[in-house]
Every structure is written in structure tokens, then in C-alpha cells.
Design a protein around this motif. Structure first.
Motif, PDB file in Angstrom:
ATOM      1  N   ASN A  47       0.840  -1.355   0.174  1.00  0.00           N
ATOM      2  CA  ASN A  47      -0.333   0.103   0.296  1.00  0.00           C
ATOM      3  C   ASN A  47       0.931   1.443   0.004  1.00  0.00           C
ATOM      4  OD1 ASN A  47      -2.010  -1.388  -0.299  1.00  0.00           O
ATOM      5  ND2 ASN A  47      -2.880  -0.887   2.125  1.00  0.00           N
ATOM      6  N   ASP A  48       2.229   1.145   0.520  1.00  0.00           N
ATOM      7  CA  ASP A  48       2.886   2.596   0.931  1.00  0.00           C
ATOM      8  C   ASP A  48       3.251   3.288  -0.857  1.00  0.00           C
ATOM      9  OD1 ASP A  48       3.318   2.075   3.888  1.00  0.00           O
ATOM     10  OD2 ASP A  48       4.905   0.832   3.313  1.00  0.00           O
ATOM     11  N   PHE A  49       3.229   1.868  -2.068  1.00  0.00           N
ATOM     12  CA  PHE A  49       3.484   2.538  -3.564  1.00  0.00           C
ATOM     13  C   PHE A  49       2.713   2.943  -3.759  1.00  0.00           C
ATOM     14  CE2 PHE A  49       6.987  -0.449  -1.464  1.00  0.00           C
ATOM     15  CZ  PHE A  49       8.005  -0.123  -2.212  1.00  0.00           C
ATOM     16  N   LYS A  50       1.397   3.674  -3.105  1.00  0.00           N
ATOM     17  CA  LYS A  50       0.030   3.943  -3.339  1.00  0.00           C
ATOM     18  C   LYS A  50      -0.363   5.519  -2.845  1.00  0.00           C
ATOM     19  CE  LYS A  50      -3.207   0.891  -5.325  1.00  0.00           C
ATOM     20  NZ  LYS A  50      -4.098   0.242  -5.067  1.00  0.00           N
ATOM     21  N   ARG A  51       0.534   5.525  -1.768  1.00  0.00           N
ATOM     22  CA  ARG A  51      -0.398   6.241  -0.790  1.00  0.00           C
ATOM     23  C   ARG A  51       0.175   7.697  -1.379  1.00  0.00           C
ATOM     24  NH1 ARG A  51       0.458   3.693   4.745  1.00  0.00           N
ATOM     25  NH2 ARG A  51      -1.606   2.550   5.034  1.00  0.00           N
ATOM     26  N   PRO A  52      -0.546   8.842  -1.087  1.00  0.00           N
ATOM     27  CA  PRO A  52      -1.067  10.330  -1.233  1.00  0.00           C
ATOM     28  C   PRO A  52       0.024  10.618  -0.111  1.00  0.00           C
ATOM     29  CG  PRO A  52      -2.888   9.933  -1.006  1.00  0.00           C
ATOM     30  CD  PRO A  52      -2.491   8.622  -0.857  1.00  0.00           C
ATOM     31  N   ALA A  59      -1.411  -8.077  -6.878  1.00  0.00           N
ATOM     32  CA  ALA A  59      -1.093  -6.804  -8.277  1.00  0.00           C
ATOM     33  C   ALA A  59      -0.454  -6.171  -7.254  1.00  0.00           C
ATOM     34  CB  ALA A  59      -2.281  -6.275  -8.787  1.00  0.00           C
ATOM     35  N   ASP A  60      -0.931  -5.161  -6.424  1.00  0.00           N
ATOM     36  CA  ASP A  60      -0.280  -4.321  -5.577  1.00  0.00           C
ATOM     37  C   ASP A  60       1.303  -4.289  -5.321  1.00  0.00           C
ATOM     38  OD1 ASP A  60      -2.380  -2.626  -5.441  1.00  0.00           O
ATOM     39  OD2 ASP A  60      -3.220  -3.230  -3.478  1.00  0.00           O
ATOM     40  N   ALA A  61       1.609  -6.380  -4.885  1.00  0.00           N
ATOM     41  CA  ALA A  61       2.411  -6.870  -4.207  1.00  0.00           C
ATOM     42  C   ALA A  61       3.645  -6.686  -5.774  1.00  0.00           C
ATOM     43  CB  ALA A  61       3.017  -7.740  -3.725  1.00  0.00           C
ATOM     44  N   GLU A  62       2.884  -6.369  -6.882  1.00  0.00           N
ATOM     45  CA  GLU A  62       3.014  -7.174  -8.456  1.00  0.00           C
ATOM     46  C   GLU A  62       4.689  -5.200  -8.186  1.00  0.00           C
ATOM     47  OE1 GLU A  62       1.137  -9.064 -11.381  1.00  0.00           O
ATOM     48  OE2 GLU A  62       1.361 -10.935 -10.099  1.00  0.00           O
ATOM     49  N   LEU A  63       2.985  -4.342  -8.660  1.00  0.00           N
ATOM     50  CA  LEU A  63       3.688  -3.302  -8.821  1.00  0.00           C
ATOM     51  C   LEU A  63       4.459  -2.870  -7.716  1.00  0.00           C
ATOM     52  CD1 LEU A  63       2.822  -0.264 -10.145  1.00  0.00           C
ATOM     53  CD2 LEU A  63       1.016   0.289  -8.239  1.00  0.00           C
ATOM     54  N   ALA A  64       4.886  -2.575  -6.629  1.00  0.00           N
ATOM     55  CA  ALA A  64       5.632  -2.532  -5.800  1.00  0.00           C
ATOM     56  C   ALA A  64       7.054  -2.949  -6.167  1.00  0.00           C
ATOM     57  CB  ALA A  64       5.310  -2.879  -4.210  1.00  0.00           C
ATOM     58  N   GLU A  65       7.456  -4.399  -6.199  1.00  0.00           N
ATOM     59  CA  GLU A  65       8.207  -5.306  -6.952  1.00  0.00           C
ATOM     60  C   GLU A  65       8.715  -4.088  -7.893  1.00  0.00           C
ATOM     61  OE1 GLU A  65       7.381  -8.859  -7.071  1.00  0.00           O
ATOM     62  OE2 GLU A  65       8.085  -9.493  -4.635  1.00  0.00           O
ATOM     63  N   SER A  66       7.579  -3.991  -9.283  1.00  0.00           N
ATOM     64  CA  SER A  66       8.309  -3.169 -10.102  1.00  0.00           C
ATOM     65  C   SER A  66       8.996  -1.767 -10.277  1.00  0.00           C
ATOM     66  CB  SER A  66       6.903  -3.282 -10.933  1.00  0.00           C
ATOM     67  OG  SER A  66       6.164  -2.466 -10.892  1.00  0.00           O
ATOM     68  N   LEU A  67       8.260  -0.773  -9.214  1.00  0.00           N
ATOM     69  CA  LEU A  67       8.541  -0.354  -8.729  1.00  0.00           C
ATOM     70  C   LEU A  67       9.849  -0.089  -8.229  1.00  0.00           C
ATOM     71  CD1 LEU A  67       5.484   1.818  -7.357  1.00  0.00           C
ATOM     72  CD2 LEU A  67       6.972   2.923  -9.797  1.00  0.00           C
ATOM     73  N   ASP A  86     -12.753  -0.700 -10.260  1.00  0.00           N
ATOM     74  CA  ASP A  86     -11.906   0.322 -11.676  1.00  0.00           C
ATOM     75  C   ASP A  86     -10.183  -0.295 -11.423  1.00  0.00           C
ATOM     76  OD1 ASP A  86     -11.323   2.516 -13.000  1.00  0.00           O
ATOM     77  OD2 ASP A  86     -12.375   3.659 -11.653  1.00  0.00           O
ATOM     78  N   LYS A  87     -10.115  -0.174 -12.493  1.00  0.00           N
ATOM     79  CA  LYS A  87      -8.876  -0.907 -12.505  1.00  0.00           C
ATOM     80  C   LYS A  87      -7.945   0.224 -12.721  1.00  0.00           C
ATOM     81  CE  LYS A  87     -10.688  -5.372 -12.497  1.00  0.00           C
ATOM     82  NZ  LYS A  87     -10.309  -6.063 -12.309  1.00  0.00           N
TER      83      LYS A  87
END
Length: 357
Positions: free
Chosen positions: A175-180, A302-310, A260-261
Motif C-alpha cells: 500500500n505504501d507505493f500508492k499512498r498520497p 497486483a499491489d505487491a507486483e506493483l511495489a516490486e516493479s517500482l 475500477d482497474k
């Protein structure tokens, strides 16, 4: 006809019991119940350092309490209001949760993170981590509810105070990679510090020695202000979503299909924040911690995959520190003290090494 209908009904009921029993054994409740959580803290809990950064109140003794309750009428099992956790801790001269003070000229390994690093639920654990790595001077950059963008601001602030950051370890959840970025509203701070509270405030003030019974009563009153008087139908449906794995799975599947994707994207400033931190040429690595809702059938989501990719895009090496269902409280989504000890066992050996992960 009646016999056949009874047979169909019995077979359906038996099938549901088998499915429910299997799901109860194989899964856990992954949901977050923020709407049913009532938070309390002592005055001076937090302060805004700037319009982009907040820290805890400096040199302060703090008590933090969370109450959960699911119906003001409490007519169903599990609906009763209860204190899910409470912690007492102190902050240092900078407003960070640790015993050691810091001043200009100090050279540190900065550990960045959110409420997991701050120690919500299981209570602050950073001093135990420091004791496990005595050769390293650690600074606790754990701030509840923050993410990557906020941490970049903290790095800049600490540097302005004359602190030399020799190394950075990021202890993050997906979640930390999506927080404003965010700071405390003046109204919320006025509520905590002067008791000037309105019905919409999420936190309420308490004293260090406030009685548990008084806190529970205030949580129930807050629930009536927040939700009103729920109907029997609404209470029953809420109870089923929490306690039936079958209903829970159906609701989550429906929500997943209709979600909402576009929401599964990082905050606009996350990439820039990571890039700016890597430009500082400070050795940096990350430890990713599994969230309660990522513990399931072998996939983090998906959120974990996003964190890894970033992290890969930013060139920051990382490892996973996996938690298990027993490392979390029954309702809240934060680790217990045993869960935090598990994180120490995962992180401490790496901090004692000179090389990266």
C-alpha cells in the motif's frame, strides 16, 4: 414433490456447510474494518513540520488505543465493542518513536516505513531492532499511514537538520507505493490537543490514565455519530460479511470484477520520490512485508507486483519478509508483538551486513 424439495434443500445446506468449513480452515479474514475502528491518543500525539511533512510530538509520552465495534446495539455475537490494542511509548527530540535522541552531525542508518515500522497494534519495536544490531546507529523513520512520497520529504528534512544519512532501509507494505502525501488537519490536531472535537474526527483525545470503560463508552457514542442506528437487516449482513468465508469470498469476487482497474496505480509522485532518493547516492535497499490481505493461496496480488516493479525500476534491491495469519490480531490488519519479532529476525541479519540484500 415435498420430499424432493427437502432433499434439494438439505443437499444445498450440506454443500454450503462443507464449503464454509473448508474456507474457514484454508483462509483467514483479509478485510480491513477502518469504518468500525475508533482511535484515541494523548495530546501532543502529532505535529505538522511543514505543509508536506508531519512527525510525532517530540519528547512525549504517548498512549494510543484502538476500539473496534460493529453495532451500537451489539445484538449478534462478535458485535460487542472491545479494545483491540493499546500501546504506551515515548518519542525522542525529533518526534521519532525511539529512545535515542539525535542532533546535527550524527551519522545514521535511516529506516523508513509506515505504521508497521511505527509499531501499531503490537507496540513499538524499533528499540528491540536497534539492540539486535548494536554496531549500527539506527534512526526510526516509521510514521503511521505514510508512504514513499512522505519518506522522501523526511529524508530532506533530516538532512536539513544536519543528520548524515549513510544508508537507507525501506520497510514497506504494498500500500505504501500508492499512498498520497498528507498532513494532519488543523481541526484534527485541535481535537487531540485542545479537545475541540467535531463529529467527523477520526481520532479523539484521552489521558495517559483514562479508564478503559470510559474509552469504550466514547467509542460507542462515536459509532452512533458515525453510522447512526443500524437496522437489523444491515447488522445481520455486516455480521455475515465478517464471519462467513463463503459470503466474504462472494463479496470480494464481485468487488474485484466491478472494481475500477485504474485504481491499481502508484500515486503520481511515487516514481519521482524514489528517483530523487536514489539520486542522493546513499546505499538503499528495501524489505517488503506481506499485508494481512495478501496472505492467501500463494499469491500476493497486483499491489505487491506493483511495489516490486517500482523498486526494480528505481534500482533498489529488495527482499520479502513474509508474515503468517497468526502474526496478526483477529480484526486489525497490523502485526502483533510476535509478528514484529518475526520482522526483526528478518531484518536484523541484513543490517549487520556491510553488503546490500
Amino acid at each position: 414433490m415435498l420430499k424432493n424439495l427437502l432433499l434439494i434443500a438439505f443437499s444445498t445446506l450440506f454443500g454450503l456447510i462443507i464449503v464454509e468449513s473448508t474456507l474457514q480452515l484454508a483462509t483467514h479474514d483479509p478485510n480491513y474494518y477502518f469504518a468500525d475502528r475508533y482511535l484515541f491518543a494523548t495530546p501532543g500525539y502529532a505535529r505538522n513540520v511543514s505543509d508536506r511533512l508531519w512527525l510525532y510530538g517530540p519528547d512525549n509520552d504517548i498512549r494510543e488505543v484502538a476500539v473496534y465495534g460493529f453495532s451500537p446495539r451489539s445484538i449478534l455475537p462478535g458485535d460487542a465493542y472491545r479494545i483491540e490494542y493499546q500501546c504506551r511509548f515515548s518519542t525522542n527530540n525529533l518526534g521519532l518513536i525511539q529512545q535515542r535522541d539525535f542532533s546535527g552531525g550524527d551519522r545514521v542508518t535511516l529506516v523508513l516505513g509506515d505504521s508497521f515500522l511505527a509499531g501499531q497494534v503490537g507496540c513499538p519495536w524499533f528499540d528491540r531492532l536497534s539492540a539486535a544490531v548494536p554496531r549500527v546507529t539506527l534512526m526510526n523513520g516509521g510514521l503511521m499511514g505514510t508512504g514513499v512520497v512522505h519518506w522522501a520529504e523526511l529524508v530532506e528534512f533530516l538532512s536539513s537538520q544536519g543528520i548524515t544519512i549513510e544508508r537507507i532501509l525501506i520497510v514497506a507494505i504494498s500500500n505504501d507505493f500508492k499512498r498520497p502525501p498528507w498532513i494532519w488537519s488543523e481541526q484534527q490536531l485541535a481535537c487531540l490537543d485542545q479537545g475541540q472535537c467535531k463529529s467527523e474526527e477520526y481520532w479523539e483525545p484521552i489521558e495517559l490514565e483514562s479508564a478503559d470503560e470510559a474509552i469504550l463508552a466514547r467509542a460507542m457514542e462515536r459509532a452512533r455519530m458515525r453510522h447512526g442506528q443500524s437496522s437489523l437487516r444491515g447488522i445481520t449482513w455486516s455480521w455475515l460479511k465478517r464471519n462467513s468465508r463463503t459470503v466474504n469470498l462472494l463479496v470480494r469476487t464481485y468487488n474485484g470484477l466491478t472494481a475500477d482497474k485504474t485504481e491499481n496505480v502508484p500515486h503520481a509522485n511515487v516514481v519521482d520520490a524514489l528517483r530523487n532518493m536514489t539520486k542522493l547516492n546513499i546505499p538503499m535497499e528495501a524489505a517488503l512485508v506481506t499485508q494481512k490481505n495478501e496472505i492467501g493461496f500463494g499469491t500476493r496480488g497486483a499491489d505487491a507486483e506493483l511495489a516490486e516493479s517500482l523498486l526494480r525500476e528505481a534500482g533498489i534491491p529488495f527482499k520479502w519478509c513474509d508474515l503468517r495469519p497468526e502474526h496478526f490480531l483477529p480484526i486489525d490488519a497490523h502485526p502483533t508483538s510476535e509478528g514484529y519479532d518475526h520482522l526483526i529476525d528478518c531484518i536484523a541479519p541484513e543490517l549487520n551486513k556491510i553488503t546490500n540484500f
